[in-house]
Design a protein around this motif. Structure first.
Motif, PDB file in Angstrom:
ATOM      1  N   THR A   1       0.910   5.798  -0.517  1.00  0.00           N
ATOM      2  CA  THR A   1       0.248   7.085  -0.693  1.00  0.00           C
ATOM      3  C   THR A   1       1.037   7.882  -1.724  1.00  0.00           C
ATOM      4  O   THR A   1       2.206   7.577  -2.016  1.00  0.00           O
ATOM      5  CB  THR A   1       0.202   7.886   0.612  1.00  0.00           C
ATOM      6  OG1 THR A   1       1.549   8.225   0.995  1.00  0.00           O
ATOM      7  CG2 THR A   1      -0.463   7.093   1.730  1.00  0.00           C
TER       8      THR A   1
ATOM      9  N   ARG B   1      -3.530   5.069  -2.289  1.00  0.00           N
ATOM     10  CA  ARG B   1      -4.589   5.799  -1.587  1.00  0.00           C
ATOM     11  C   ARG B   1      -5.054   6.985  -2.426  1.00  0.00           C
ATOM     12  O   ARG B   1      -4.247   7.822  -2.846  1.00  0.00           O
ATOM     13  CB  ARG B   1      -4.104   6.291  -0.222  1.00  0.00           C
ATOM     14  CG  ARG B   1      -5.245   6.816   0.667  1.00  0.00           C
ATOM     15  CD  ARG B   1      -4.791   7.048   2.086  1.00  0.00           C
ATOM     16  NE  ARG B   1      -3.898   8.201   2.187  1.00  0.00           N
ATOM     17  CZ  ARG B   1      -3.186   8.499   3.275  1.00  0.00           C
ATOM     18  NH1 ARG B   1      -3.243   7.700   4.335  1.00  0.00           N
ATOM     19  NH2 ARG B   1      -2.405   9.555   3.299  1.00  0.00           N
TER      20      ARG B   1
ATOM     21  N   TYR C   1      -7.868   2.876  -0.615  1.00  0.00           N
ATOM     22  CA  TYR C   1      -6.768   2.258  -1.346  1.00  0.00           C
ATOM     23  C   TYR C   1      -7.337   1.509  -2.542  1.00  0.00           C
ATOM     24  O   TYR C   1      -8.177   0.609  -2.386  1.00  0.00           O
ATOM     25  CB  TYR C   1      -5.973   1.319  -0.439  1.00  0.00           C
ATOM     26  CG  TYR C   1      -5.086   2.049   0.538  1.00  0.00           C
ATOM     27  CD1 TYR C   1      -3.799   2.424   0.177  1.00  0.00           C
ATOM     28  CD2 TYR C   1      -5.552   2.397   1.804  1.00  0.00           C
ATOM     29  CE1 TYR C   1      -2.980   3.116   1.066  1.00  0.00           C
ATOM     30  CE2 TYR C   1      -4.741   3.097   2.693  1.00  0.00           C
ATOM     31  CZ  TYR C   1      -3.459   3.450   2.309  1.00  0.00           C
ATOM     32  OH  TYR C   1      -2.654   4.142   3.184  1.00  0.00           O
TER      33      TYR C   1
ATOM     34  N   ALA D   1      -1.569  -0.897  -4.140  1.00  0.00           N
ATOM     35  CA  ALA D   1      -2.818  -0.214  -3.823  1.00  0.00           C
ATOM     36  C   ALA D   1      -2.470   1.222  -3.433  1.00  0.00           C
ATOM     37  O   ALA D   1      -1.671   1.447  -2.526  1.00  0.00           O
ATOM     38  CB  ALA D   1      -3.549  -0.916  -2.690  1.00  0.00           C
TER      39      ALA D   1
ATOM     40  N   HIS E   1       0.847  -1.188   0.000  1.00  0.00           N
ATOM     41  CA  HIS E   1       0.000   0.000   0.000  1.00  0.00           C
ATOM     42  C   HIS E   1       0.888   1.246   0.000  1.00  0.00           C
ATOM     43  O   HIS E   1       1.905   1.293   0.705  1.00  0.00           O
ATOM     44  CB  HIS E   1      -0.911   0.017   1.234  1.00  0.00           C
ATOM     45  CG  HIS E   1      -2.027  -0.973   1.170  1.00  0.00           C
ATOM     46  ND1 HIS E   1      -1.829  -2.324   1.029  1.00  0.00           N
ATOM     47  CD2 HIS E   1      -3.379  -0.797   1.215  1.00  0.00           C
ATOM     48  CE1 HIS E   1      -3.003  -2.954   0.977  1.00  0.00           C
ATOM     49  NE2 HIS E   1      -3.953  -2.046   1.099  1.00  0.00           N
TER      50      HIS E   1
END
Length: 370
Positions: free
Chosen positions: A147, A261, A267, A259, A145
């Motif tokens: 950002t 955000r 996400y 994934a 994950h």
């Protein structure tokens, strides 16, 4: 059209393999749109148009399938496309070495002014998402994950190891290695890079200030690879690497997408649904207002964008102009079936209508509609 220049001949040679491979993969045909079939593809002297294009690698998988299908339906037309990157495509188009260009960012006013063929009409032809791919050995079902600011810090060279606290905080329960992150970016002038850097600029002030948005960048970190295919291959072959590619280039590889955000805090990974959701947030686009990165909405994938065909508004050859308009009208309507089948998102109906309206601007040498 008149005889081919050496540069044009080289582009045709590069395009030949794409068309041959695509023809082998395409075995069915469908009816063409009424507007496309109503335009003659063979001129009054019996000339069979040959259409040469160059540019975006973002578009290549879609174009290869779509052009093969179109040639099956229209055997009087030959299409060659060389995926040399958006910047090289704009250069070839501007020098009149090809009949059309393709770029994931429309030509600027200065680029249009430098084009030797006069005014340029820019037509949206494809919609897709750029995935962040990585090469890590993780448990089945696990996914990194990210950002936007953390991704920017990686490409700025500020986050250099996979187990950096900023990454581990986003991935609790995931054991990330202490290995150095091998950053891969495009080495050629690229509309894919424009969309990627446009996204990073929109979410991270440090990126916007230090690097900014463009087809060609002064990269603070990493190694370059040519084309979307080159980046995909480099990440696939290099442990602990990370890169950005158009979604279609993940087909056939085991590379996962991170994934990412989005603006709503969800996400998401690139898919037909998440890219379509981003596009739906901005239903009206123009060549001057085209960016759909970092759109609102819980389902929106934040690195999404359109690609554009570049066409001279006044065609010097009536038959070639007619064939080009007919092909692009088909590509932006019936041809979108090849987009859906190859990892892209079919153009929304409003954008298909925009494409049709823009193609109506094309005229022949005597002012007749293309």
């Amino acid at each position: 059209m008149s005889g081919q220049s050496p540069a044009r001949s080289a582009i045709w040679a590069a395009a030949a393999a794409i068309i041959v491979l695509a023809l082998g993969a395409c075995s069915s045909s469908t009816s063409t749109s009424t507007s496309a079939s109503a335009v003659a593809s063979i001129g009054p002297t019996g000339h069979k148009p040959t259409l040469a294009g160059a540019g975006s690698t973002f578009d290549e998988p879609f174009f290869a399938a779509a052009f093969a299908k179109y040639q099956q339906q229209h055997p009087g037309v030959t299409i060659g496309y060389s995926a040399v990157g958006s910047s090289a495509g704009i250069a070839a188009f501007s020098a009149r070495q090809v009949d059309f260009g393709a770029s994931d960012v429309p030509m600027t006013a200065s680029e249009q002014a430098a084009a030797k063929g006069g005014p340029v009409t820019q037509v949206p032809v494809a919609l897709g998402g750029e995935g962040i791919v990585y090469n890590l050995s993780l448990p089945t079902g696990a996914r990194v994950h990210l950002t936007g600011p953390v991704l920017a810090a990686i490409y700025l060279g500020q986050i250099t190891h996979w187990n950096d606290p900023a990454l581990t905080a986003l991935n609790p329960g995931l054991s990330l290695p202490a290995a150095t992150i091998n950053v891969v970016h495009r080495s050629d002038g690229s509309g894919t890079t424009y969309i990627f850097s446009n996204y990073l600029s929109s979410v991270d002030p440090a990126w916007a200030a230090k690097v900014g948005t463009g087809k060609t960048l002064n990269w603070p970190a990493g190694e370059g690879a040519e084309g979307n295919g080159g980046v995909a291959t480099a990440v696939d072959r290099t442990p602990y690497s990370i890169g950005y590619i158009e979604q279609a280039y993940s087909m056939g590889l085991t590379l996962p997408f991170a994934a990412l955000r989005n603006q709503a805090g969800t996400y998401v990974t690139p898919s037909a649904q998440t890219v379509a959701a981003a596009a739906a947030q901005k239903p009206a686009i123009t060549p001057a207002d085209f960016s759909i990165v970092n759109q609102p909405g819980a389902a929106s994938y934040p690195i999404s964008g359109y690609s554009w065909a570049l066409v001279y508004t006044h065609q010097s050859n009536q038959a070639t102009g007619q064939a080009l308009v007919a092909m692009l009208d088909w590509l932006t309507h019936d041809g979108q079936a090849s987009a859906a089948a190859n990892g892209y998102v079919p153009l929304p109906s409003g954008i298909q209508q925009l494409a049709h309206t823009m193609l109506q601007q094309i005229t022949g040498p005597n002012g007749n509609s293309g």
